[in-house]
Structure formats: C-alpha cells, structure tokens
Design an enzyme around this catalytic site. Sequence first.
Site, mmCIF file in Angstrom:
data_model
loop_
_atom_site.group_PDB
_atom_site.id
_atom_site.type_symbol
_atom_site.label_atom_id
_atom_site.label_comp_id
_atom_site.label_asym_id
_atom_site.label_seq_id
_atom_site.Cartn_x
_atom_site.Cartn_y
_atom_site.Cartn_z
ATOM 1 N N LYS A 176 0.876 -1.186 0.000
ATOM 2 C CA LYS A 176 0.000 0.000 0.000
ATOM 3 C C LYS A 176 0.908 1.230 0.000
ATOM 4 C CE LYS A 176 -1.590 2.938 2.411
ATOM 5 N NZ LYS A 176 -1.433 4.294 1.849
ATOM 6 N N GLY A 229 7.008 5.093 8.300
ATOM 7 C CA GLY A 229 6.213 6.319 8.324
ATOM 8 C C GLY A 229 6.388 7.009 9.659
ATOM 9 N N SER A 230 5.373 7.759 10.064
ATOM 10 C CA SER A 230 5.491 8.569 11.281
ATOM 11 C C SER A 230 5.329 7.697 12.532
ATOM 12 C CB SER A 230 4.417 9.656 11.272
ATOM 13 O OG SER A 230 3.141 9.056 11.214
ATOM 14 N N VAL A 233 1.533 7.117 13.544
ATOM 15 C CA VAL A 233 0.837 6.051 12.806
ATOM 16 C C VAL A 233 1.439 4.693 13.178
ATOM 17 C CG1 VAL A 233 0.357 5.117 10.511
ATOM 18 C CG2 VAL A 233 0.089 7.558 10.931
ATOM 19 N N GLY A 234 2.758 4.637 13.346
ATOM 20 C CA GLY A 234 3.400 3.366 13.709
ATOM 21 C C GLY A 234 2.855 2.807 15.009
ATOM 22 N N GLU A 251 9.553 1.421 11.090
ATOM 23 C CA GLU A 251 10.655 2.375 10.872
ATOM 24 C C GLU A 251 10.018 3.753 10.868
ATOM 25 O OE1 GLU A 251 13.668 1.613 10.884
ATOM 26 O OE2 GLU A 251 13.554 -0.542 10.584
ATOM 27 N N CYS A 285 13.833 10.866 6.795
ATOM 28 C CA CYS A 285 13.762 10.452 8.199
ATOM 29 C C CYS A 285 15.112 10.662 8.884
ATOM 30 C CB CYS A 285 13.345 8.998 8.297
ATOM 31 S SG CYS A 285 14.305 7.931 7.226
ATOM 32 N N GLU A 386 9.939 16.273 15.325
ATOM 33 C CA GLU A 386 10.266 16.156 13.899
ATOM 34 C C GLU A 386 9.449 17.167 13.096
ATOM 35 O OE1 GLU A 386 8.918 12.613 11.706
ATOM 36 O OE2 GLU A 386 10.969 12.434 10.960
HETATM 37 P P1 NAD Z 1 2.612 8.552 7.588
HETATM 38 O O1 NAD Z 1 2.830 7.848 8.868
HETATM 39 O O2 NAD Z 1 1.597 9.613 7.535
HETATM 40 O O3 NAD Z 1 2.202 7.498 6.443
HETATM 41 C C1 NAD Z 1 3.006 6.391 6.119
HETATM 42 C C2 NAD Z 1 2.135 5.338 5.439
HETATM 43 O O4 NAD Z 1 1.195 4.839 6.405
HETATM 44 C C3 NAD Z 1 1.307 5.847 4.265
HETATM 45 O O5 NAD Z 1 1.232 4.868 3.258
HETATM 46 C C4 NAD Z 1 -0.056 6.073 4.895
HETATM 47 O O6 NAD Z 1 -1.122 6.033 3.971
HETATM 48 C C5 NAD Z 1 -0.111 4.907 5.869
HETATM 49 N N1 NAD Z 1 -1.059 5.080 6.985
HETATM 50 C C6 NAD Z 1 -1.477 6.232 7.563
HETATM 51 N N2 NAD Z 1 -2.368 5.964 8.555
HETATM 52 C C7 NAD Z 1 -2.519 4.620 8.597
HETATM 53 C C8 NAD Z 1 -3.294 3.737 9.403
HETATM 54 N N3 NAD Z 1 -4.104 4.189 10.359
HETATM 55 N N4 NAD Z 1 -3.186 2.398 9.190
HETATM 56 C C9 NAD Z 1 -2.361 1.917 8.227
HETATM 57 N N5 NAD Z 1 -1.620 2.713 7.429
HETATM 58 C C10 NAD Z 1 -1.680 4.047 7.609
HETATM 59 O O7 NAD Z 1 4.057 9.071 7.122
HETATM 60 P P2 NAD Z 1 4.443 9.943 5.835
HETATM 61 O O8 NAD Z 1 3.952 11.331 6.043
HETATM 62 O O9 NAD Z 1 4.034 9.232 4.592
HETATM 63 O O10 NAD Z 1 6.031 9.884 5.923
HETATM 64 C C11 NAD Z 1 6.769 10.707 6.741
HETATM 65 C C12 NAD Z 1 7.202 9.999 8.008
HETATM 66 O O11 NAD Z 1 7.880 8.797 7.673
HETATM 67 C C13 NAD Z 1 8.182 10.796 8.835
HETATM 68 O O12 NAD Z 1 7.856 10.713 10.192
HETATM 69 C C14 NAD Z 1 9.507 10.112 8.566
HETATM 70 O O13 NAD Z 1 10.475 10.304 9.559
HETATM 71 C C15 NAD Z 1 9.093 8.711 8.417
HETATM 72 N N6 NAD Z 1 10.079 7.925 7.682
HETATM 73 C C16 NAD Z 1 10.819 7.022 8.374
HETATM 74 C C17 NAD Z 1 11.793 6.294 7.711
HETATM 75 C C18 NAD Z 1 12.601 5.259 8.448
HETATM 76 O O14 NAD Z 1 13.068 4.318 7.818
HETATM 77 N N7 NAD Z 1 12.804 5.381 9.736
HETATM 78 C C19 NAD Z 1 12.018 6.493 6.338
HETATM 79 C C20 NAD Z 1 11.236 7.444 5.673
HETATM 80 C C21 NAD Z 1 10.256 8.140 6.363
#
Ligand code: NAD
Length: 496
Positions: A176, A229-230, A233-234, A251, A285, A386
């Site tokens: 996704k 992701g964030s 959300v994680g 991550e 990130c 962040e």
């Molecule tokens: P986000 O958490 O908003 O979204 C990430 C993904 O999760 C997207 O595909 C989104 O649609 C999905 N998502 C959102 N809510 C969800 C839910 N309730 N259930 C399941 N999936 C859901 O993050 P973003 O804005 O896309 O990316 C930025 C963030 O990602 C920053 O915090 C950044 O630090 C982090 N990031 C981390 C790494 C790493 O490896 N540590 C790498 C790149 C980005």
Amino acid sequence: MTYPTYHNLIGGQWIPAVSGKTILNLNPADHSDVIGAFPSSHAEDVAMAVAAAKKAFATWRLVPAPRRAEILLRAGNNLVQNKEKYARDMTREMGKVLAETRGDVQEAIDEAFYVAGEGRRLFGVTTPSELQNKFAMSVRMPVGVVGLITPWNFPMAIPSWKLFPALVAGNACIIKPATDTPLSTYNLVQALVDAGLPPGVVNIVCGTGSTAGAALVEHPDVRAISFTGSSAVGSLIAQRAAATFKQVSLEMGGKNAQIVLNDANLDLALDGALWGAFGTTGQRCTATSRILLHKGIAAEFTEKFVARAKKLKIGNGLDESVEIGPQVNAAQIETSARYVDLAIKEGAQLLCGGHALTEGPYAHGTFFEPTVFAGVTPSMRIAREEVFGPVVALIEFSTFDEAVEIANSVDYGLSTSLYTRDVNRAFTAMRDLEAGITYINAPTIGAEVHLPFGGVKHTGNGHREGLGALDFFTTWKAVYVDYSDKLQRAQIDNAE
Ligand code: NAD
C-alpha cells in the site's frame, strides 16, 4: 486536462477499486500537472488482494530461493534500463530534484542486486543434538502473506527495501503506497512483473492510510506488517496488529543531530550540514534537523551556513540547476510554518527563511524557504519534534559530554553525526550516541542498502531493514531427525 487512470494490481490483473473512486496524484512543483488518478481502495479491495496473495503463496514458497533471486536480478536490470524515466516520474510526483530521484532508483537497483545474492545465502544453523543418532538443524521459512505500508519520501527505495527481501524469502506481498507517490511503486512492481514474477505474488492496493492501510493491518490472513512512516501512525498500527498477533516492523521518525566539535574540518562540516539539512527539502527520516555547535566555532559556522542556505536555488526538481525542490504537499508546508511560529514564540532566533514561497514560479506548487534558527535550547519543541521540512535548529554546547547528552535528549534515535579529528572522541560517540546509525565526518543522511537501517527509542521497534530485513521476513523452524530407531526423550534419556 487528460491524465492516465491506474488500477490496483490484484492476482496479476489491473482492477479498479470497488468504490469506483480515485485519488489524484499531483506534481508538488506545479499542481496543474496531474500525474494520474489512482484507486481509492477499502477493505473489500484489500480482501481480494489478500486472497490472491494467499493463493500465490502456495506455489511461490516452493520455488527454490536461488530461482526467486534470479527474478530480482532481472528486475534490477529492468530498473537500470528505465532509471532515467523512473527518476523523472518520481520528481514529478514527489518533487525532489533529479539527482536525488536518480539516487532513489539506484537504491532500488542496489537492493535488487544485494538481495538477489541472498537467494543463495538463506543460511540456517546445524548443531549437535544432545542425543545420539539424532540430527538437529534450523531453517528459515517464509512468513506467508505480508503487508507493506510505505511513505512518500523515498517512493521507490523504501518499497524495494521491503519487497525484495520479502520475495526472496518466499513471501507473497500486498503493498500500500503513500497516496502522494503511488506511481514509483507501480514502476518498481512493473520491473518485477517484466522480470517474470508470477501473478499474485505482489499485489498493489492504493488508498488512504485510514481505509486501505488500516484494512491491511486488520486482515486476519496477513501474517506480518512492515511499516515505514510517522511514529504516531506506527504506534497505532502496532496496537491494531496486536489483535491478530501479527509480526510488525516499524521504521519511524527522527530528530537527527550533527555535532561539530571545535577541532573539526569546518568546511567539511558545513558541506555535510547543508546536504543533511536541506537535501530532499529536509524530508528525510535521517535529515539533519539539529546542528550542535561547539561554542568555539559556532559564530563562524553559523555565518557561513546561513550565507550558503540563502543561496540555495529552489524550484522545480526537473530543472537540473535547482538544488531544492518543493515540499510534497500543502500539509507539509503547514507543518513547517507551524514550527517556525512555535520556534519564534519559544524565543529562538530566525536567521533566514521561515516562509512558504507563493509568488511567480512558485505560485502553483508547495515551496518553503530553507530556514535556520539559532539560539535554540534543547528543551524547545523545535529542538525535540520532527518537522520533516527544510527547517534546522542550531544549538550551542561547551563540552563533548554535553553535546552527546543533548543529542540523546530527544525521543527519537535514528541517525547521528560527529565532525571531529579526535579519534578518541569519535569512538566514544560511536558507543554513546543513542541511534541506529552514527556517521563520523559525514552527514546524517546517506545510508547504504547492505548495512542495518533503523533506529532506537520512538524511531523503531527493534527490527532493521537492509542487513536484518531477512530476519523479519523469515521465521525459524527447528527440525530434529532421529535415526536411532528408538524413542529418545530429550532432557531425560541423555542423563544416562
Ligand atoms: P505517515 O505515517 O503519515 O504514512 C506512512 C504510510 O502509512 C502511508 O502509506 C499512509 O497512507 C499509511 N497510513 C497512515 N495511517 C494509517 C493507518 N491508520 N493504518 C495503516 N496505514 C496508515 O508518514 P508519511 O507522512 O508518509 O512519511 C513521513 C514519516 O515517515 C516521517 O515521520 C519520517 O520520519 C518517516 N520515515 C521514516 C523512515 C525510516 O526508515 N525510519 C524512512 C522514511 C520516512
């Protein structure tokens, strides 16, 4: 305005979302440029994709790993052939400059070749049994159907870090992608399909996190979720996935510090800070969002850093002379602007930038100036949270120990960097900085695919991509073969 319409990939077929609805993918440098309409999927679409993956898994798991790896090798070569096209697609949908999107595609190529080699190295362990005429070994098994949820900032590299190890290990996948950047996932999966990947082994379901993403996390037949992701959300995903006892790899965010000691090569530290803070418009990130400066060099560093930040050329990433592209969307601009206001209210000193650019060539995109704050103290929110934009906080310190303490004082623990010529301090920092990654005399960004990638504290939950990904995408099985022809009871009969 004409633009293509894309469908989900389910069981090898391109199928529209059941809702019939789509989400537009816009170029953040120019919103009049529509990249395409992508499906807005929900639980029904996810259920179909999971059923297709389950069916494909039954045969894919039996394909020998070296054969699976050959598909990855061919996919890597397909990416090489299409590198320039895929980089341009990525700049259009995500905004970062061409040099960086070429790097993003290259990272997927590197990952393909690295993981293809792992097809002949899925080592297990043999060990002596405690009983006579008994053989003991442990082997790696695929996990099953796995869900991959990815962000927009590395739209091809991050999906490749998850897809390729999952595939070589024999899993079937549903990916996704982020709603801002689905096209790069399509391009990556196309490279696999053209390489001969059987139908249903990889399925793409597009849609928002709260609909398609949540359905994937909750589906009982999905055995593992790999999420980048964030942290907010994680955390939610980990809680929801617990209901069906899924493995979860997270991550997440960072608040990465570059420390500059007073013996550092200052020009090198400046080059590193500029690249670390403003590369990818600060949307990595691992981006440098704090620069910790020894009081002895702070004034000189600050003056030179600000002068160079002001000169950076901002614009459409497709223009080769541009150094900083747009932020990915309006929400990210709002976040940057909110943190600028907050930092000013907290008493930080704005040295340059601080505004969205909305006039002339910037009128149809989401651009934000490179922004530098000085006089930041470790307790300010600009020093702890962040931002994920081109906003960096300068913090002064007096001693090395104090610098390490400040670096470690945040909730995150992804990347850190130290500039010094003192080997003792370098090794002390390598040991004491609380982070998954530490660079010496190099910026906080620039990970390579064959090392472990991930972080500690609120950045991760203990798993690693790169070196470590196969540990997540396989599960150990212990196998005992008793050739004694009699009942031997472990812990009991070996006492004789
Ligand atoms: P986000 O958490 O908003 O979204 C990430 C993904 O999760 C997207 O595909 C989104 O649609 C999905 N998502 C959102 N809510 C969800 C839910 N309730 N259930 C399941 N999936 C859901 O993050 P973003 O804005 O896309 O990316 C930025 C963030 O990602 C920053 O915090 C950044 O630090 C982090 N990031 C981390 C790494 C790493 O490896 N540590 C790498 C790149 C980005």
